[in-house]
Motif scaffolding. Sequence first.
Motif, PDB file in Angstrom:
ATOM      1  N   ASP A  43       0.826  -1.208   0.000  1.00  0.00           N
ATOM      2  CA  ASP A  43       0.000   0.000   0.000  1.00  0.00           C
ATOM      3  C   ASP A  43       0.863   1.262   0.000  1.00  0.00           C
ATOM      4  OD1 ASP A  43      -2.462  -1.359  -0.054  1.00  0.00           O
ATOM      5  OD2 ASP A  43      -2.426  -1.635   2.119  1.00  0.00           O
ATOM      6  N   LEU A  44       1.930   1.239   0.792  1.00  0.00           N
ATOM      7  CA  LEU A  44       2.852   2.377   0.808  1.00  0.00           C
ATOM      8  C   LEU A  44       3.558   2.534  -0.538  1.00  0.00           C
ATOM      9  CD1 LEU A  44       4.652   2.295   4.287  1.00  0.00           C
ATOM     10  CD2 LEU A  44       3.302   4.173   3.334  1.00  0.00           C
ATOM     11  N   ALA A  45       3.972   1.402  -1.116  1.00  0.00           N
ATOM     12  CA  ALA A  45       4.658   1.450  -2.413  1.00  0.00           C
ATOM     13  C   ALA A  45       3.747   2.009  -3.487  1.00  0.00           C
ATOM     14  CB  ALA A  45       5.154   0.054  -2.798  1.00  0.00           C
ATOM     15  N   ALA A  46       2.479   1.599  -3.469  1.00  0.00           N
ATOM     16  CA  ALA A  46       1.533   2.077  -4.474  1.00  0.00           C
ATOM     17  C   ALA A  46       1.300   3.582  -4.350  1.00  0.00           C
ATOM     18  CB  ALA A  46       0.210   1.325  -4.352  1.00  0.00           C
ATOM     19  N   ARG A  47       1.375   4.075  -3.151  1.00  0.00           N
ATOM     20  CA  ARG A  47       1.117   5.503  -2.942  1.00  0.00           C
ATOM     21  C   ARG A  47       2.355   6.373  -3.131  1.00  0.00           C
ATOM     22  NH1 ARG A  47      -2.423   8.124   1.997  1.00  0.00           N
ATOM     23  NH2 ARG A  47      -2.610  10.201   1.081  1.00  0.00           N
ATOM     24  N   TYR A  48       3.517   5.859  -2.669  1.00  0.00           N
ATOM     25  CA  TYR A  48       4.707   6.715  -2.655  1.00  0.00           C
ATOM     26  C   TYR A  48       5.936   6.116  -3.338  1.00  0.00           C
ATOM     27  CZ  TYR A  48       1.946   8.825   1.102  1.00  0.00           C
ATOM     28  OH  TYR A  48       0.938   9.401   1.848  1.00  0.00           O
ATOM     29  N   GLY A  49       5.900   4.840  -3.723  1.00  0.00           N
ATOM     30  CA  GLY A  49       7.068   4.206  -4.309  1.00  0.00           C
ATOM     31  C   GLY A  49       8.007   3.657  -3.252  1.00  0.00           C
ATOM     32  N   CYS A  50       9.151   3.145  -3.682  1.00  0.00           N
ATOM     33  CA  CYS A  50      10.169   2.624  -2.755  1.00  0.00           C
ATOM     34  C   CYS A  50      10.810   3.796  -2.008  1.00  0.00           C
ATOM     35  CB  CYS A  50      11.235   1.857  -3.527  1.00  0.00           C
ATOM     36  SG  CYS A  50      12.761   1.556  -2.596  1.00  0.00           S
ATOM     37  N   PRO A  51      10.891   3.733  -0.683  1.00  0.00           N
ATOM     38  CA  PRO A  51      11.433   4.869   0.074  1.00  0.00           C
ATOM     39  C   PRO A  51      12.822   5.305  -0.378  1.00  0.00           C
ATOM     40  CG  PRO A  51      10.442   3.267   1.567  1.00  0.00           C
ATOM     41  CD  PRO A  51      10.453   2.637   0.211  1.00  0.00           C
TER      42      PRO A  51
ATOM     43  N   GLY B 290      14.582   4.147  -3.158  1.00  0.00           N
ATOM     44  CA  GLY B 290      14.694   4.280  -4.607  1.00  0.00           C
ATOM     45  C   GLY B 290      14.171   5.612  -5.112  1.00  0.00           C
ATOM     46  N   THR B 291      13.007   6.029  -4.626  1.00  0.00           N
ATOM     47  CA  THR B 291      12.446   7.310  -5.080  1.00  0.00           C
ATOM     48  C   THR B 291      13.314   8.477  -4.620  1.00  0.00           C
ATOM     49  OG1 THR B 291      10.997   7.336  -3.134  1.00  0.00           O
ATOM     50  CG2 THR B 291      10.055   6.510  -5.180  1.00  0.00           C
ATOM     51  N   LEU B 292      13.856   8.366  -3.404  1.00  0.00           N
ATOM     52  CA  LEU B 292      14.716   9.437  -2.901  1.00  0.00           C
ATOM     53  C   LEU B 292      16.027   9.493  -3.683  1.00  0.00           C
ATOM     54  CD1 LEU B 292      15.181  11.700  -0.915  1.00  0.00           C
ATOM     55  CD2 LEU B 292      15.888  10.011   0.796  1.00  0.00           C
ATOM     56  N   ALA B 293      16.582   8.335  -3.997  1.00  0.00           N
ATOM     57  CA  ALA B 293      17.820   8.293  -4.783  1.00  0.00           C
ATOM     58  C   ALA B 293      17.614   8.950  -6.142  1.00  0.00           C
ATOM     59  CB  ALA B 293      18.286   6.844  -4.956  1.00  0.00           C
ATOM     60  N   THR B 294      16.471   8.681  -6.773  1.00  0.00           N
ATOM     61  CA  THR B 294      16.169   9.273  -8.078  1.00  0.00           C
ATOM     62  C   THR B 294      16.038  10.785  -7.977  1.00  0.00           C
ATOM     63  OG1 THR B 294      15.020   7.260  -8.767  1.00  0.00           O
ATOM     64  CG2 THR B 294      14.537   9.256 -10.004  1.00  0.00           C
ATOM     65  N   GLU B 295      15.358  11.245  -6.938  1.00  0.00           N
ATOM     66  CA  GLU B 295      15.186  12.687  -6.754  1.00  0.00           C
ATOM     67  C   GLU B 295      16.526  13.370  -6.477  1.00  0.00           C
ATOM     68  OE1 GLU B 295      12.727  15.902  -3.983  1.00  0.00           O
ATOM     69  OE2 GLU B 295      12.604  13.761  -3.531  1.00  0.00           O
ATOM     70  N   LEU B 296      17.318  12.791  -5.594  1.00  0.00           N
ATOM     71  CA  LEU B 296      18.589  13.415  -5.224  1.00  0.00           C
ATOM     72  C   LEU B 296      19.582  13.417  -6.383  1.00  0.00           C
ATOM     73  CD1 LEU B 296      19.027  11.922  -1.637  1.00  0.00           C
ATOM     74  CD2 LEU B 296      18.331  14.259  -2.238  1.00  0.00           C
TER      75      LEU B 296
END
Length: 205
Positions: free
Chosen positions: A102-110, A112-118
């Motif tokens: 449910d968390l992944a569907a809403r926000y993605g991998c904690p 992985g998504t942060l690594a992509t943003e940074l």
Amino acid sequence: MTDSKGSRVKTATAKRQRLMSAAAQVVHQQGAERTTIADIARAADVPVGNVYYYFKTKDELVAAALTEHARQLEILTDRLDRLPDPGARLKGLVEAWISQRDLAARYGCPTGTLATELDKRDEGGLDVEAGKVIRLLLDWVERQFRELGQPDPDELALTLVGAYQGMSLLANALRDPAVMTRQGTRLISWLDSLSGPQRAAAGHG
């Protein structure tokens, strides 16, 4: 006097941990750029002015979020390491991923998504820190495959962790937790197919 000092240290440590946990949660939900120090203070139930005693800048809080991701990963892998069979440990890891669907569907991998943003930043070096957390996961998975006697355990680790990142991304893009369940089930079947021959050979011997 000593007890009072010890109590203050414990309180400060607990408050710092609350801020780190809140940073991990809020940055996951909002992204690093949209998150403010006030957001994290509110989530941790800490006055904004007190935050600066522990973390001077928002980047320090983002780094703290990554440290918290690493801590949570260590807690998970320590628990899985109590299982005697590396195949069971790997399947337990996948089951843990599925449980976060449910968390992944809403926000993605904690992480992985942060690594992509940074990675889109021009400076700061936090993208490297995010990569270190993912490397911790890869190294742990690689050890399990090596213990299973699999050839190319590093490549198998990349396959498994890459599959997790992919299914988290798709679950988030489609807002569909079932993606995690379906793909996780396929990964567990794949792991069974890898460990099956070794178990059969051991039983035959």
